[in-house]
Design a protein around this motif. Sequence first.
Motif, PDB file in Angstrom:
ATOM      1  N   THR A 118      52.098  80.270  57.580  1.00 18.35           N
ATOM      2  CA  THR A 118      51.099  80.856  56.685  1.00 18.35           C
ATOM      3  C   THR A 118      51.772  81.644  55.563  1.00 18.35           C
ATOM      4  O   THR A 118      51.395  81.528  54.385  1.00 18.35           O
ATOM      5  N   LEU A 119      52.772  82.423  55.928  1.00 16.30           N
ATOM      6  CA  LEU A 119      53.495  83.204  54.932  1.00 16.30           C
ATOM      7  C   LEU A 119      54.211  82.289  53.933  1.00 16.30           C
ATOM      8  O   LEU A 119      54.166  82.527  52.719  1.00 16.30           O
ATOM      9  N   ALA A 120      54.836  81.228  54.450  1.00 14.22           N
ATOM     10  CA  ALA A 120      55.523  80.284  53.555  1.00 14.22           C
ATOM     11  C   ALA A 120      54.525  79.631  52.602  1.00 14.22           C
ATOM     12  O   ALA A 120      54.785  79.516  51.404  1.00 14.22           O
ATOM     13  N   ARG A 121      53.382  79.187  53.154  1.00 16.52           N
ATOM     14  CA  ARG A 121      52.376  78.539  52.307  1.00 16.52           C
ATOM     15  C   ARG A 121      51.860  79.511  51.245  1.00 16.52           C
ATOM     16  O   ARG A 121      51.734  79.155  50.068  1.00 16.52           O
ATOM     17  N   ASP A 122      51.590  80.762  51.647  1.00 21.18           N
ATOM     18  CA  ASP A 122      51.080  81.749  50.694  1.00 21.18           C
ATOM     19  C   ASP A 122      52.130  82.073  49.625  1.00 21.18           C
ATOM     20  O   ASP A 122      51.789  82.242  48.446  1.00 21.18           O
ATOM     21  N   LEU A 123      53.399  82.162  50.030  1.00 18.86           N
ATOM     22  CA  LEU A 123      54.455  82.435  49.044  1.00 18.86           C
ATOM     23  C   LEU A 123      54.613  81.272  48.071  1.00 18.86           C
ATOM     24  O   LEU A 123      54.790  81.486  46.859  1.00 18.86           O
ATOM     25  N   ILE A 124      54.549  80.057  48.596  1.00 17.70           N
ATOM     26  CA  ILE A 124      54.669  78.878  47.723  1.00 17.70           C
ATOM     27  C   ILE A 124      53.485  78.823  46.760  1.00 17.70           C
ATOM     28  O   ILE A 124      53.651  78.510  45.574  1.00 17.70           O
ATOM     29  N   ASP A 125      52.276  79.131  47.264  1.00 16.85           N
ATOM     30  CA  ASP A 125      51.097  79.139  46.395  1.00 16.85           C
ATOM     31  C   ASP A 125      51.210  80.230  45.334  1.00 16.85           C
ATOM     32  O   ASP A 125      50.807  80.039  44.186  1.00 16.85           O
ATOM     33  N   GLY A 126      51.785  81.387  45.715  1.00 18.78           N
ATOM     34  CA  GLY A 126      51.870  82.511  44.781  1.00 18.78           C
ATOM     35  C   GLY A 126      53.042  82.402  43.824  1.00 18.78           C
ATOM     36  O   GLY A 126      52.933  82.807  42.656  1.00 18.78           O
TER      37      GLY A 126
END
Length: 147
Positions: free
Chosen positions: A112-120
């Motif tokens: 989740t953190l990786a996905r959110d960082l990639i999205d951000g």
Amino acid sequence: MAPTALGPVVAVEAQMKDIVQNLYNLMVQSFDHQGNLTHDAMKREIQSLVQNLLKLSQTAPAVYVDIPPEVTSYVEGGRNPDIFTREFVETVQRMNQMLKGRAEAYRLLQETLARDLIDGIPELKDDITRTVESTGGKVPPPRASIT
């Protein structure tokens, strides 16, 4: 236990069986006492018992059995070691389930953190992907954009 260590164990086991047989014979003879004949037989049986105990005391130190102190104190308290084993296995299973749940939760947090960082911060996608994959994780696919 190593295969070479089985020799003394087998010898001690045989001696223990002999001692139990001596004690059983004495019990039977004392129950069915027939006078002097039984008295002489009991005397021979006691001498045999003493000899077997001496042999056991000489052989037994060669046998090393590692019994955890928790089991020893459990048995000394008058409780069944099988129950101790069952309780131990149940505790280990419970702890394993809890640790598995934690590991899954951390893996989900990582994804989740990786996905959110990639999205951000899309320009860090390669670094984030490399970091997550180096720790055994996988980067989830990007979220579908809501339009």
